[in-house]
Design an enzyme around this catalytic site. Structure first.
Site, PDB file in Angstrom:
ATOM      1  CG  ASP A   7       5.880  44.374 -13.219  1.00 20.66           C
ATOM      2  OD1 ASP A   7       6.691  45.299 -13.385  1.00 20.66           O
ATOM      3  OD2 ASP A   7       5.449  43.674 -14.140  1.00 20.66           O
ATOM      4  CE  LYS A  65       7.308  35.338  -8.059  1.00 19.84           C
ATOM      5  NZ  LYS A  65       8.077  34.127  -8.412  1.00 19.84           N
ATOM      6  CG  MET A 113      15.178  38.155 -15.859  1.00 18.60           C
ATOM      7  SD  MET A 113      13.598  37.718 -16.673  1.00 18.60           S
ATOM      8  CE  MET A 113      14.028  37.900 -18.413  1.00 18.60           C
TER       9      MET A 113
END
Lengths: 275, 275
Positions: A48, A70, A184
């Site tokens: 990913d 994504k 994050m």
């Protein structure tokens, strides 16, 4: 999801196994020997976001790759879809490397995938990777602990459940003698720093953001808790970035050994365009 | 200190460099590619306790080795003596791997050695390693974070300054929503668990000790905060061991994938007799 290459050609339904493998922070040389071996021997690699181009370059040409992250213009692959894909591959007898940035069991959802596989009777193994906090801090000259300065370290995430605000004990964090490492944290940086300030953490507490840590694109922003959010705007700080808060950040001035642009062996190639 | 082999024969006073390298938790396959390369190319390796025999086996025969750890019947090499040795080797132009268990910047005193070298004008680099908490937990089937169960993780040490009691904020630790990972916690296990209990952490909080994590000698003790210290006595728990406290320990029942005695590739060889 995006899939390149043809269908994997080998496979034995008795021996399928999903290896939940930590890819580390970006520098391909920070892969473990075990991760490198499993990538060489895999039938399929499922990866990913945040897997660098340099790491993907370690995957032999014949190995089937699934990209499940994504990306602009692409549908986001949901966790249940990823789980189902992994199970199907395991049941088809493939040796599968499920490659995750950093460490699969630290903010990596590795245990969600492992639990799903276990419930459905599929074999899995876990291969730890260098987690982003350790690597980015080290490559920014920042020790996460240091006798008399920080007697521990806390890893927290800037992203709460369902992508909402993180629900953390700000009082405890603001008064901790530990270093804080925020994963994050770019999108919620303003909010996290504000909450720590309001909970009583001094505004002059040293704070750093390390963007694209361990790669040739690494950039450091050394600041303070009060100044970091506004300086990050001027700096155009972007994900992926690690934020480190605490007195240990002061070491970044003297222990700044890494030269991202020098082409020295430590530096890594560019991140994937997906990243 | 113990030194084997002859004097290192190469060396160039302009190019000496000390690589502060994390060796990871014990399994030689959890070395990074970078650590393995530096070991192959080193003139000298300086190592201490907790470096497994399997990792030392990666060091080519011609490389000079200094053992600077504590061992029965041998004098303990002090930190100032280690610093002075590293500086002398760097000034003599050698490529030196300073090999440390786990990660050099997490409870590894790597930043003390780096600061000393920096103050004296010697070159150094830092190579992160898989830290014991991440590796031992993963090999015991325990995720350090899991959505809805633990929203972060704290690394603390059971050893305070000057080998005294750790000075920690027991109230904050006892009420944390994070997983606790206790390094060097065997000797102070009774004390740490008592303090957490008295500070209000529930006695039935799941707690685990992982001895010789990631190696063929790995043993797991799955217990609770209240029971762990007494069960550790019956278990004859010995260093090195990682203690993990928090609800994530419950995953150890279902995610228990590692078979230390099976001889599968994951397992590592015996620890050094020094360890």
């Amino acid at each position: 999801m995006n899939k390149n290459n043809s269908e994997p050609t080998s496979g034995n339904s008795d021996s399928g196994c999903i290896y939940l493998v930590g890819a580390g922070p970006g520098d391909p040389e920070l892969l473990t020997l075990k991760a490198a071996r499993l990538l060489r021997d895999a039938d399929v690699v499922v990866y990913d976001r945040l897997i660098s181009a340099g790491i993907l370059a370690q995957v032999p040409a014949g190995v089937t790759r699934f990209y499940v992250g994504k990306a602009d213009g692409h549908h986001h692959v949901s966790q249940p879809e990823i789980n189902a894909l992994l199970l199907k591959l395991a049941q088809s007898g493939y040796q599968v490397v499920r490659l995750k940035g950093g460490d699969p069991f630290i903010f990596g959802r590795g245990s969600e995938e492992a639990s799903y596989l276990q419930r459905h009777g599929a074999r899995f193994e876990v291969v730890p990777g260098i987690t982003a906090a350790a690597a980015c801090a080290a490559y920014a000259g920042i020790p996460l602990t240091h006798r008399g300065v920080a007697n521990g370290v806390q890893f927290i995430s800037g992203r709460g459940r369902h992508n909402r605000e993180p629900e953390l004990d700000w009082q405890a964090l603001a008064h901790s003698a530990s270093t804080l490492a925020l994963y994050m944290g770019v999108d919620s940086l303003d909010q996290v720093c504000s909450k720590l300030l309001r909970a009583g953490m001094p505004g002059d507490t040293p704070a750093a953001a390390i963007e694209n840590g361990t790669t040739r694109q690494q950039r450091r922003l050394i600041s303070t808790l009060a100044q970091l959010p506004i300086q990050a705007v001027a700096f155009r700080l972007q994900s992926p970035a690690m934020v480190v808060i605490g007195e240990v950040v002061n070491f970044s001035q003297t222990l700044d050994w890494f030269r991202p642009d020098s082409g020295q062996p430590a530096a890594a190639s560019a991140r994937s365009m997906h990243g």
